[in-house]
Design a protein around this motif. Structure first.
Motif, PDB file in Angstrom:
ATOM      1  N   THR A  18     -11.644 -44.332 -37.024  1.00 31.60           N
ATOM      2  CA  THR A  18     -12.062 -42.957 -37.277  1.00 31.60           C
ATOM      3  C   THR A  18     -12.501 -42.783 -38.735  1.00 31.60           C
ATOM      4  O   THR A  18     -13.366 -41.948 -39.017  1.00 31.60           O
ATOM      5  CB  THR A  18     -10.952 -41.954 -36.922  1.00 31.60           C
ATOM      6  N   CYS A  19     -11.939 -43.557 -39.646  1.00 26.98           N
ATOM      7  CA  CYS A  19     -12.450 -43.535 -41.027  1.00 26.98           C
ATOM      8  C   CYS A  19     -13.894 -44.017 -41.054  1.00 26.98           C
ATOM      9  O   CYS A  19     -14.744 -43.451 -41.752  1.00 26.98           O
ATOM     10  CB  CYS A  19     -11.581 -44.394 -41.938  1.00 26.98           C
ATOM     11  N   ASN A  20     -14.192 -45.074 -40.302  1.00 22.17           N
ATOM     12  CA  ASN A  20     -15.573 -45.535 -40.209  1.00 22.17           C
ATOM     13  C   ASN A  20     -16.454 -44.475 -39.556  1.00 22.17           C
ATOM     14  O   ASN A  20     -17.575 -44.224 -39.998  1.00 22.17           O
ATOM     15  CB  ASN A  20     -15.633 -46.843 -39.417  1.00 22.17           C
ATOM     16  N   ALA A  21     -15.948 -43.835 -38.504  1.00 21.54           N
ATOM     17  CA  ALA A  21     -16.717 -42.799 -37.817  1.00 21.54           C
ATOM     18  C   ALA A  21     -16.972 -41.597 -38.722  1.00 21.54           C
ATOM     19  O   ALA A  21     -17.993 -40.916 -38.587  1.00 21.54           O
ATOM     20  CB  ALA A  21     -15.992 -42.366 -36.548  1.00 21.54           C
ATOM     21  N   ALA A  22     -16.050 -41.323 -39.645  1.00 26.62           N
ATOM     22  CA  ALA A  22     -16.213 -40.191 -40.559  1.00 26.62           C
ATOM     23  C   ALA A  22     -17.482 -40.321 -41.391  1.00 26.62           C
ATOM     24  O   ALA A  22     -18.101 -39.317 -41.756  1.00 26.62           O
ATOM     25  CB  ALA A  22     -14.991 -40.065 -41.465  1.00 26.62           C
ATOM     26  N   ALA A  23     -17.874 -41.558 -41.694  1.00 28.86           N
ATOM     27  CA  ALA A  23     -19.111 -41.768 -42.448  1.00 28.86           C
ATOM     28  C   ALA A  23     -20.326 -41.340 -41.628  1.00 28.86           C
ATOM     29  O   ALA A  23     -21.308 -40.816 -42.175  1.00 28.86           O
ATOM     30  CB  ALA A  23     -19.235 -43.236 -42.863  1.00 28.86           C
ATOM     31  N   VAL A  24     -20.272 -41.561 -40.314  1.00 26.31           N
ATOM     32  CA  VAL A  24     -21.349 -41.136 -39.430  1.00 26.31           C
ATOM     33  C   VAL A  24     -21.382 -39.615 -39.327  1.00 26.31           C
ATOM     34  O   VAL A  24     -22.449 -38.994 -39.385  1.00 26.31           O
ATOM     35  CB  VAL A  24     -21.189 -41.779 -38.036  1.00 26.31           C
ATOM     36  N   ASP A 129     -28.114 -56.645 -35.509  1.00 26.52           N
ATOM     37  CA  ASP A 129     -27.579 -57.972 -35.805  1.00 26.52           C
ATOM     38  C   ASP A 129     -26.471 -57.908 -36.847  1.00 26.52           C
ATOM     39  O   ASP A 129     -25.867 -58.922 -37.184  1.00 26.52           O
ATOM     40  CB  ASP A 129     -28.686 -58.927 -36.261  1.00 26.52           C
ATOM     41  N   LYS A 130     -26.191 -56.710 -37.343  1.00 25.41           N
ATOM     42  CA  LYS A 130     -25.090 -56.548 -38.286  1.00 25.41           C
ATOM     43  C   LYS A 130     -23.776 -56.508 -37.520  1.00 25.41           C
ATOM     44  O   LYS A 130     -23.674 -55.921 -36.444  1.00 25.41           O
ATOM     45  CB  LYS A 130     -25.276 -55.283 -39.114  1.00 25.41           C
ATOM     46  N   VAL A 131     -22.752 -57.107 -38.103  1.00 26.23           N
ATOM     47  CA  VAL A 131     -21.510 -57.338 -37.375  1.00 26.23           C
ATOM     48  C   VAL A 131     -20.532 -56.176 -37.516  1.00 26.23           C
ATOM     49  O   VAL A 131     -19.804 -55.849 -36.570  1.00 26.23           O
ATOM     50  CB  VAL A 131     -20.843 -58.649 -37.883  1.00 26.23           C
ATOM     51  N   HIS A 132     -20.485 -55.541 -38.676  1.00 24.92           N
ATOM     52  CA  HIS A 132     -19.394 -54.614 -38.964  1.00 24.92           C
ATOM     53  C   HIS A 132     -19.388 -53.417 -38.014  1.00 24.92           C
ATOM     54  O   HIS A 132     -20.429 -52.909 -37.598  1.00 24.92           O
ATOM     55  CB  HIS A 132     -19.468 -54.117 -40.413  1.00 24.92           C
ATOM     56  N   VAL A 133     -18.179 -52.966 -37.689  1.00 22.75           N
ATOM     57  CA  VAL A 133     -17.996 -51.804 -36.825  1.00 22.75           C
ATOM     58  C   VAL A 133     -18.787 -50.605 -37.341  1.00 22.75           C
ATOM     59  O   VAL A 133     -19.452 -49.898 -36.568  1.00 22.75           O
ATOM     60  CB  VAL A 133     -16.495 -51.451 -36.719  1.00 22.75           C
ATOM     61  N   LEU A 134     -18.736 -50.372 -38.651  1.00 20.29           N
ATOM     62  CA  LEU A 134     -19.426 -49.221 -39.205  1.00 20.29           C
ATOM     63  C   LEU A 134     -20.943 -49.331 -39.022  1.00 20.29           C
ATOM     64  O   LEU A 134     -21.614 -48.342 -38.719  1.00 20.29           O
ATOM     65  CB  LEU A 134     -19.080 -49.044 -40.684  1.00 20.29           C
ATOM     66  N   SER A 281      -8.686 -61.209 -36.926  1.00 18.70           N
ATOM     67  CA  SER A 281      -9.968 -60.582 -36.610  1.00 18.70           C
ATOM     68  C   SER A 281     -10.992 -60.946 -37.672  1.00 18.70           C
ATOM     69  O   SER A 281     -10.637 -61.165 -38.840  1.00 18.70           O
ATOM     70  CB  SER A 281      -9.828 -59.059 -36.548  1.00 18.70           C
ATOM     71  N   ASN A 282     -12.243 -60.967 -37.267  1.00 18.78           N
ATOM     72  CA  ASN A 282     -13.320 -61.289 -38.188  1.00 18.78           C
ATOM     73  C   ASN A 282     -13.433 -60.193 -39.248  1.00 18.78           C
ATOM     74  O   ASN A 282     -13.781 -59.048 -38.929  1.00 18.78           O
ATOM     75  CB  ASN A 282     -14.637 -61.398 -37.414  1.00 18.78           C
ATOM     76  N   PRO A 283     -13.151 -60.488 -40.511  1.00 20.67           N
ATOM     77  CA  PRO A 283     -13.223 -59.443 -41.536  1.00 20.67           C
ATOM     78  C   PRO A 283     -14.635 -58.905 -41.745  1.00 20.67           C
ATOM     79  O   PRO A 283     -14.804 -57.784 -42.214  1.00 20.67           O
ATOM     80  CB  PRO A 283     -12.705 -60.137 -42.801  1.00 20.67           C
ATOM     81  N   LYS A 284     -15.648 -59.694 -41.367  1.00 16.02           N
ATOM     82  CA  LYS A 284     -17.016 -59.188 -41.464  1.00 16.02           C
ATOM     83  C   LYS A 284     -17.229 -58.051 -40.463  1.00 16.02           C
ATOM     84  O   LYS A 284     -18.133 -57.226 -40.624  1.00 16.02           O
ATOM     85  CB  LYS A 284     -18.012 -60.309 -41.197  1.00 16.02           C
ATOM     86  N   ARG A 285     -16.381 -57.995 -39.443  1.00 19.79           N
ATOM     87  CA  ARG A 285     -16.481 -56.949 -38.428  1.00 19.79           C
ATOM     88  C   ARG A 285     -15.524 -55.794 -38.705  1.00 19.79           C
ATOM     89  O   ARG A 285     -15.899 -54.621 -38.595  1.00 19.79           O
ATOM     90  CB  ARG A 285     -16.198 -57.530 -37.040  1.00 19.79           C
ATOM     91  N   THR A 286     -14.280 -56.103 -39.063  1.00 17.90           N
ATOM     92  CA  THR A 286     -13.257 -55.058 -39.168  1.00 17.90           C
ATOM     93  C   THR A 286     -12.671 -54.923 -40.571  1.00 17.90           C
ATOM     94  O   THR A 286     -11.746 -54.144 -40.776  1.00 17.90           O
ATOM     95  CB  THR A 286     -12.102 -55.329 -38.180  1.00 17.90           C
ATOM     96  N   GLY A 287     -13.205 -55.671 -41.529  1.00 15.10           N
ATOM     97  CA  GLY A 287     -12.667 -55.598 -42.882  1.00 15.10           C
ATOM     98  C   GLY A 287     -13.125 -54.359 -43.627  1.00 15.10           C
ATOM     99  O   GLY A 287     -13.939 -53.576 -43.136  1.00 15.10           O
ATOM    100  N   PRO A 288     -12.593 -54.152 -44.832  1.00 16.42           N
ATOM    101  CA  PRO A 288     -12.987 -52.989 -45.647  1.00 16.42           C
ATOM    102  C   PRO A 288     -14.467 -53.053 -46.007  1.00 16.42           C
ATOM    103  O   PRO A 288     -14.894 -53.966 -46.722  1.00 16.42           O
ATOM    104  CB  PRO A 288     -12.078 -53.084 -46.871  1.00 16.42           C
ATOM    105  N   TYR A 289     -15.227 -52.093 -45.544  1.00 16.77           N
ATOM    106  CA  TYR A 289     -16.691 -52.158 -45.526  1.00 16.77           C
ATOM    107  C   TYR A 289     -17.298 -52.410 -46.900  1.00 16.77           C
ATOM    108  O   TYR A 289     -18.202 -53.232 -47.044  1.00 16.77           O
ATOM    109  CB  TYR A 289     -17.245 -50.855 -44.931  1.00 16.77           C
ATOM    110  N   LEU A 290     -16.822 -51.700 -47.913  1.00  9.25           N
ATOM    111  CA  LEU A 290     -17.416 -51.804 -49.247  1.00  9.25           C
ATOM    112  C   LEU A 290     -16.805 -52.921 -50.087  1.00  9.25           C
ATOM    113  O   LEU A 290     -17.273 -53.179 -51.199  1.00  9.25           O
ATOM    114  CB  LEU A 290     -17.264 -50.475 -49.997  1.00  9.25           C
TER     115      LEU A 290
END
Length: 347
Positions: A18-24, A129-134, A281-290
């Motif tokens: 939901t933190c990632n969704a907040a950016a959207v 092709d980007k991996v991250h959830v965000l 988990s793959n940090p490129k997918r679920t790690g801290p985005y910035l």
């Protein structure tokens, strides 16, 4: 594309997602300031997001069982949205979407659909092709014509919660390290003696160190275990804060240390550097985005050893199991990363 007048976003959980969704939500709000925005969200997650400007939070409390669906239908009765963003593929979320009337029902691309997700939508986001959830979440905003500019967050903190956070800070230093040691899945926790060793090193570098987390017994036990191994005094705040207070405290920190858990993403939303510890988990997918450059990654070598794959070769969302995996992250690796953060962030 004509501007939508009403948008409903459905992302129930978890805290990090939901933190990632907040950016959207923030991006949509910025681009369509006149649009009515409704967010169907979990109860705990709503407590963190409460007060977002121009966003109506509708709580779906999964603990209510079937009553949660009836309550959701009642709260949204008579409303028809221009667009529903179904940003969660879990069956519970898919079923909850049936309580929402919308002209456009936008869901994931085929590769990421599961649990009958395709039956509940009439449009799909473009694959990326980007991996991250965000980055995948941001495809939903793109489907509404919202440009993919650098993400921003707008999770509000009131004066009372900020005052609580400021009152916890050690007045003898301006350097504050927050350790949120416990993940929702205990096998993603690092070892308490290693947390303690890093905390002791940070203290020797002039940091005050705070242990933070929720009120669950396993979180309190882990914090007590870390304290027992530490040679320096630690500020144990586990179980003593609301989510808003924790977010406010993170916002006052210099640095956060966390495994794969929600507060790592809370730190991203607050603009605070994070050292992430990842093995399952793959940090490129679920790690801290910035703060991908500050991740200590034990996932990639474990994936290679177990499955003979790189993260790029593996399926999206591939997780590894095993309580021993976090042991592959050494104290020295984390201290080295801490030194790097101190130097690069001028701490």
């Amino acid at each position: 594309m004509s501007a939508p007048r009403s948008i409903c976003l459905l992302r129930l959980s978890a805290i990090g997602d939901t933190c990632n969704a907040a950016a959207v939500v923030h991006a949509i709000r910025q681009h369509y300031p006149e649009a009515e925005i409704t967010w169907v969200i979990g109860k705990a997650e709503a407590a963190l997001m409460a007060g977002m400007d121009g966003v109506n939070l509708v709580v779906f409390d999964k603990k209510q069982g079937m009553s949660a669906y009836r309550n959701l239908r009642r709260q949204l009765q008579g409303k028809r949205f221009d667009a529903l963003l179904l940003m969660q593929v879990a069956l519970r979320a898919n079923l909850a979407s049936l309580c929402i009337s919308a002209k456009r029902r936008i869901g994931y691309d085929k590769a990421k659909s599961k649990e009958l997700h395709s039956l509940f939508i009439n449009e799909r986001i473009e694959p990326t092709d980007k991996v991250h959830v965000l980055d995948n979440f941001r495809q939903f905003q793109k489907s509404l014509g919202v440009p993919l500019e650098p993400p921003g967050w707008n999770i509000p903190v009131n004066a009372e919660d900020r005052g609580w956070a400021e009152a916890q800070l050690d007045p003898n230093t301006s350097k504050h390290l927050i350790i949120t040691a416990a993940a929702s899945n205990t096998e993603r926790n690092w070892l308490p003696d290693r947390y303690a060793a890093v905390a002791d090193y940070a203290a020797s570098q002039g940091f005050s160190v705070y242990l933070c987390g929720g009120p669950a017994d396993h979180e309190k036990k882990l914090a007590a275990n870390i304290q027992a191994h530490a040679k320096h005094s630690l500020n144990n705040l586990v179980g003593q804060s609301s989510l808003k207070q924790l977010f406010a405290l993170i916002g006052e920190a210099s640095l956060v240390l966390a495994p794969d858990t929600g507060p790592a993403h809370m730190a991203v939303a607050a603009g605070i550097p994070v050292i992430g510890l990842y093995a399952h988990s793959n940090p490129k997918r679920t790690g801290p985005y910035l703060w991908q450059n500050y991740v200590v990654d034990a996932y990639t070598p474990a994936l290679k050893q177990r499955r003979g794959e790189t993260p790029e070769q593996s399926r999206w969302g591939q997780r590894l199991k095993g309580a021993e995996l976090m042991e592959n992250i050494t104290t020295e690796q984390v201290i080295d990363m801490l030194d790097r953060c101190i130097q690069e962030q001028n701490l």
